[in-house]
Design a protein around this motif. Structure first.
Motif, PDB file in Angstrom:
ATOM      1  N   ARG A   1      -0.088   7.245  -9.879  1.00  0.00           N
ATOM      2  CA  ARG A   1      -0.931   6.908  -8.727  1.00  0.00           C
ATOM      3  C   ARG A   1      -1.626   5.565  -8.937  1.00  0.00           C
ATOM      4  O   ARG A   1      -1.690   4.739  -8.026  1.00  0.00           O
ATOM      5  CB  ARG A   1      -1.969   8.004  -8.497  1.00  0.00           C
ATOM      6  CG  ARG A   1      -2.894   7.717  -7.315  1.00  0.00           C
ATOM      7  CD  ARG A   1      -3.840   8.865  -7.042  1.00  0.00           C
ATOM      8  NE  ARG A   1      -3.130  10.020  -6.502  1.00  0.00           N
ATOM      9  CZ  ARG A   1      -2.860  11.131  -7.178  1.00  0.00           C
ATOM     10  NH1 ARG A   1      -3.249  11.241  -8.447  1.00  0.00           N
ATOM     11  NH2 ARG A   1      -2.196  12.114  -6.618  1.00  0.00           N
ATOM     12  N   HIS A   2      -2.126   5.342 -10.136  1.00  0.00           N
ATOM     13  CA  HIS A   2      -2.841   4.096 -10.421  1.00  0.00           C
ATOM     14  C   HIS A   2      -1.927   2.886 -10.238  1.00  0.00           C
ATOM     15  O   HIS A   2      -2.329   1.867  -9.655  1.00  0.00           O
ATOM     16  CB  HIS A   2      -3.385   4.127 -11.848  1.00  0.00           C
ATOM     17  CG  HIS A   2      -4.154   2.903 -12.223  1.00  0.00           C
ATOM     18  ND1 HIS A   2      -5.390   2.606 -11.707  1.00  0.00           N
ATOM     19  CD2 HIS A   2      -3.844   1.872 -13.060  1.00  0.00           C
ATOM     20  CE1 HIS A   2      -5.829   1.461 -12.202  1.00  0.00           C
ATOM     21  NE2 HIS A   2      -4.899   0.986 -13.021  1.00  0.00           N
TER      22      HIS A   2
ATOM     23  N   ASP B   1       4.301   7.296  -1.720  1.00  0.00           N
ATOM     24  CA  ASP B   1       3.325   8.201  -1.102  1.00  0.00           C
ATOM     25  C   ASP B   1       3.857   9.631  -1.078  1.00  0.00           C
ATOM     26  O   ASP B   1       3.137  10.590  -1.373  1.00  0.00           O
ATOM     27  CB  ASP B   1       3.005   7.751   0.326  1.00  0.00           C
ATOM     28  CG  ASP B   1       2.090   6.537   0.364  1.00  0.00           C
ATOM     29  OD1 ASP B   1       1.572   6.153  -0.705  1.00  0.00           O
ATOM     30  OD2 ASP B   1       1.899   5.977   1.453  1.00  0.00           O
TER      31      ASP B   1
ATOM     32  N   LEU C   1       3.818  11.281  -4.555  1.00  0.00           N
ATOM     33  CA  LEU C   1       2.485  11.685  -4.998  1.00  0.00           C
ATOM     34  C   LEU C   1       1.942  12.847  -4.171  1.00  0.00           C
ATOM     35  O   LEU C   1       1.181  13.675  -4.683  1.00  0.00           O
ATOM     36  CB  LEU C   1       1.530  10.494  -4.914  1.00  0.00           C
ATOM     37  CG  LEU C   1       1.772   9.421  -5.979  1.00  0.00           C
ATOM     38  CD1 LEU C   1       1.043   8.131  -5.619  1.00  0.00           C
ATOM     39  CD2 LEU C   1       1.318   9.921  -7.350  1.00  0.00           C
TER      40      LEU C   1
ATOM     41  N   LEU D   1       0.837  11.947 -13.456  1.00  0.00           N
ATOM     42  CA  LEU D   1       0.636  11.641 -12.039  1.00  0.00           C
ATOM     43  C   LEU D   1      -0.540  10.688 -11.829  1.00  0.00           C
ATOM     44  O   LEU D   1      -0.498   9.832 -10.936  1.00  0.00           O
ATOM     45  CB  LEU D   1       0.412  12.934 -11.254  1.00  0.00           C
ATOM     46  CG  LEU D   1       1.651  13.801 -11.033  1.00  0.00           C
ATOM     47  CD1 LEU D   1       1.262  15.109 -10.359  1.00  0.00           C
ATOM     48  CD2 LEU D   1       2.682  13.061 -10.188  1.00  0.00           C
ATOM     49  N   ALA D   2      -1.579  10.804 -12.636  1.00  0.00           N
ATOM     50  CA  ALA D   2      -2.717   9.887 -12.517  1.00  0.00           C
ATOM     51  C   ALA D   2      -2.271   8.456 -12.810  1.00  0.00           C
ATOM     52  O   ALA D   2      -2.697   7.513 -12.138  1.00  0.00           O
ATOM     53  CB  ALA D   2      -3.828  10.302 -13.477  1.00  0.00           C
TER      54      ALA D   2
ATOM     55  N   ALA E   1       0.922   2.758  -8.449  1.00  0.00           N
ATOM     56  CA  ALA E   1       1.318   2.653  -7.040  1.00  0.00           C
ATOM     57  C   ALA E   1       0.208   1.990  -6.225  1.00  0.00           C
ATOM     58  O   ALA E   1       0.473   1.135  -5.361  1.00  0.00           O
ATOM     59  CB  ALA E   1       1.647   4.034  -6.477  1.00  0.00           C
ATOM     60  N   GLU E   2      -1.030   2.366  -6.494  1.00  0.00           N
ATOM     61  CA  GLU E   2      -2.158   1.751  -5.794  1.00  0.00           C
ATOM     62  C   GLU E   2      -2.291   0.279  -6.159  1.00  0.00           C
ATOM     63  O   GLU E   2      -2.682  -0.550  -5.320  1.00  0.00           O
ATOM     64  CB  GLU E   2      -3.446   2.510  -6.127  1.00  0.00           C
ATOM     65  CG  GLU E   2      -3.494   3.911  -5.504  1.00  0.00           C
ATOM     66  CD  GLU E   2      -4.695   4.716  -5.964  1.00  0.00           C
ATOM     67  OE1 GLU E   2      -5.380   4.288  -6.928  1.00  0.00           O
ATOM     68  OE2 GLU E   2      -4.952   5.786  -5.377  1.00  0.00           O
TER      69      GLU E   2
ATOM     70  N   ARG F   1     -10.961  13.642  -6.545  1.00  0.00           N
ATOM     71  CA  ARG F   1      -9.751  14.143  -7.179  1.00  0.00           C
ATOM     72  C   ARG F   1     -10.084  14.888  -8.463  1.00  0.00           C
ATOM     73  O   ARG F   1     -10.942  14.465  -9.234  1.00  0.00           O
ATOM     74  CB  ARG F   1      -8.804  12.986  -7.500  1.00  0.00           C
ATOM     75  CG  ARG F   1      -8.241  12.291  -6.278  1.00  0.00           C
ATOM     76  CD  ARG F   1      -7.486  11.045  -6.675  1.00  0.00           C
ATOM     77  NE  ARG F   1      -7.003  10.320  -5.505  1.00  0.00           N
ATOM     78  CZ  ARG F   1      -6.670   9.037  -5.504  1.00  0.00           C
ATOM     79  NH1 ARG F   1      -6.799   8.327  -6.609  1.00  0.00           N
ATOM     80  NH2 ARG F   1      -6.239   8.462  -4.410  1.00  0.00           N
TER      81      ARG F   1
ATOM     82  N   PRO G   1     -11.229   9.208  -3.437  1.00  0.00           N
ATOM     83  CA  PRO G   1     -10.620   9.237  -4.767  1.00  0.00           C
ATOM     84  C   PRO G   1     -11.528   9.877  -5.799  1.00  0.00           C
ATOM     85  O   PRO G   1     -11.049  10.493  -6.758  1.00  0.00           O
ATOM     86  CB  PRO G   1     -10.384   7.749  -5.068  1.00  0.00           C
ATOM     87  CG  PRO G   1     -10.220   7.128  -3.719  1.00  0.00           C
ATOM     88  CD  PRO G   1     -11.171   7.878  -2.828  1.00  0.00           C
TER      89      PRO G   1
END
Length: 506
Positions: A224-225, A350, A353, A220-221, A227-228, A209, A206
């Motif tokens: 992603r944060h 997934d 992203l 998108l950041a 979703a994680e 990136r 990570p």
């Protein structure tokens, strides 16, 4: 349920010639007991693409020593992990499979590294002979079980705090080790070091990136944060850790909200179906979370009553009612996390992203595209607050205020997503939206509490119990809701100042 313990430890660099200093000179240590050398054989498991290692999770099957068995470790903070243990068996324990499902999904768990360690163990004891910390000198040989079978060897020192010990004690141990020239290890764990030193090639982490530059990068950041966060919170929800359901639900709502807000940046033809599934998941999590919030509120209200106003077996009835509802909601939550629909949602995130459906606006500078989306959400909120304030007190106003609360969340989350790009103005805007959301949230909690209190009163009456106390609580909730409604105009005035919007570029 697996046995669990909080592991607090520190690791230090060493060589085969390194000798421990006299640790009896550490403050609080009255004796150092040498337990001898234990031979440990541990096989570490992961997916072929090392999904567990990427999130600093450790799954191993170990023989030898006093804690042979399956071990699963979750990171809590630097040097702190929660370690779960199951007895030694030939196959992965079922409880561990559930805790890993959000990360592993349908991927196979395979042996990736074998560590053979000769552990020379010392116990630091206090004046009563109680354990303060375990210090071990580990001579380790690592063998990669995938990708060519490379090997590595090293020596390290590990200091693990005794259960319920004061973490400050490890500072004193570290100071003593430092005076002997022993320095902290650069690697957080044996597995991390083994993977790094036996890796066939450098993998992307990570940290590799690229930093966000465009409006699309920033959105998108944030996606992603969140979703994680959903994936990371899944095991905590299964373990029923405090606030875990709430945090997972918030991540789900934040993610859905940002997909809806930034439709000029991400193609809604792709994101809308994902958003629908996120809405479903949030609703399922809400069954457990809403009951948790309601339980806490009713208990607090009851605790705040003078004894003279508590008539009949009120606490017993509330406890039975709460346990029955919470047990059912918890079983349903775990069933949802075990279901195919939830796992399909994680896969779709997934995919989103990996191949983001970016629109032309995504390539614009964030200072142009992001404020427009934030201010659009503000205008939605302003319309709903205005409508609610025009209505007379009652059911219709309660519904309108609840809708305004939803809009306040969207405006807040939109600003949070924009904060890395817009800085302090976005933070101040998000804080103001949060204040509106919190006030309206307390109002909605009162609405829900009154419905529950009426149900409890009916049940008490049918059982021949006094319903007086439930009526008193109902009246207090009505008063609380009225107070929030009186506060709303002032809170909204602060949140809707033109200067606040202008700082965003609106």
């Amino acid at each position: 349920m697996a046995d669990s313990k909080r592991e607090i430890e520190r690791k230090y660099e060493a060589t085969a010639e390194t000798r421990l200093p006299d640790l009896s000179r550490v403050a609080g240590v009255c004796a150092v007991a040498h337990l001898g050398v234990a031979e440990l054989d541990a096989v570490y498991y992961d997916t072929e693409d090392l999904r567990l290692a990427a999130d600093s999770l450790t799954l191993r099957r170990r023989t030898g020593g006093g804690d042979a068995g399956w071990h699963l470790k979750f990171p809590v903070a630097s040097g702190i992990r929660d370690e779960l243990r199951e007895p030694l068996s030939d196959t992965l324990p079922r409880s561990f499979a559930g805790l890993l499902r959000s990360r592993v999904r349908d991927r196979a768990l395979v042996p990736v590294v074998r560590l053979l360690s000769a552990r020379d163990v010392h116990h630091l004891l206090d004046a009563d002979g109680a354990l303060l910390a375990e210090i071990s000198v580990d001579r380790v040989r690592a063998e990669r079980l995938t990708g060519g079978g490379a090997t590595a060897a090293w020596t390290e020192i590990e200091a693990e705090l005794a259960d319920d010990g004061d973490p400050a004690f490890l500072d004193a141990v570290e100071h003593r080790l430092g005076k002997a020239g022993i320095r902290p290890s650069a690697s957080p764990s044996k597995l991390a070091r083994a993977l790094a030193e036996t890796a066939p090639e450098r993998s992307t982490s990570p940290a590799d990136r690229p930093r966000p530059r465009t409006a699309g990068d920033h959105v998108l950041a944030y996606v992603r944060h969140q979703a994680e966060a959903i994936v990371a919170l899944d095991p905590a929800v299964r373990r029923d850790l405090p606030d875990s359901v709430h945090q997972m639900r918030v991540a789900t709502r934040r993610l859905r909200s940002v997909l809806r807000t930034y439709r000029k940046i991400l193609d809604r033809g792709v994101t809308d179906p994902v958003g629908d599934e996120l809405k479903w998941l949030a609703a399922e999590l809400g069954i457990d979370r809403d009951q948790e919030v309601l339980d806490a509120r009713l208990r607090a209200r009851l605790d705040g009553l003078p004894r003279t106003l508590v008539l009949g077996p009120v606490r017993g009835r509330l406890r039975i009612w709460s346990v029955a509802r919470r047990n059912g909601s918890r079983r349903r939550t775990v069933a949802v996390l075990d279901g195919k629909r939830y796992l399909a949602l994680l896969e779709s995130l997934d995919t989103l992203l990996a191949a983001p459906p970016l629109l032309p606006a995504a390539s614009r500078a964030p200072g142009r595209a992001l404020p427009r989306a934030v201010l659009k959400e503000y205008r939605r909120l302003a319309a709903r607050v205005g409508h609610a304030l025009e209505l007379p007190p009652g059911h219709d106003r309660d519904v309108a205020l609840h809708e305004a609360r939803k809009a306040a969340k969207r405006a807040r989350y939109a600003a949070e997503a924009a904060r890395p790009a817009l800085g302090r103005p976005a933070k101040r805007f998000a804080d103001r939206m949060k204040a509106v959301q919190s006030l309206l949230g307390d109002h909605q909690d009162s609405v829900v509490a009154r419905e529950a209190l009426r149900t409890l009163a009916v049940q008490a009456h049918a059982a021949g119990e006094p319903s007086f106390t439930w009526g008193v609580l109902h009246g207090r909730e009505e008063a609380a809701a009225e107070a929030r409604e009186r506060e709303l105009p002032e809170v909204w005035e602060r949140a809707s100042r033109a200067k606040l919007r202008a700082a965003l570029g609106g």
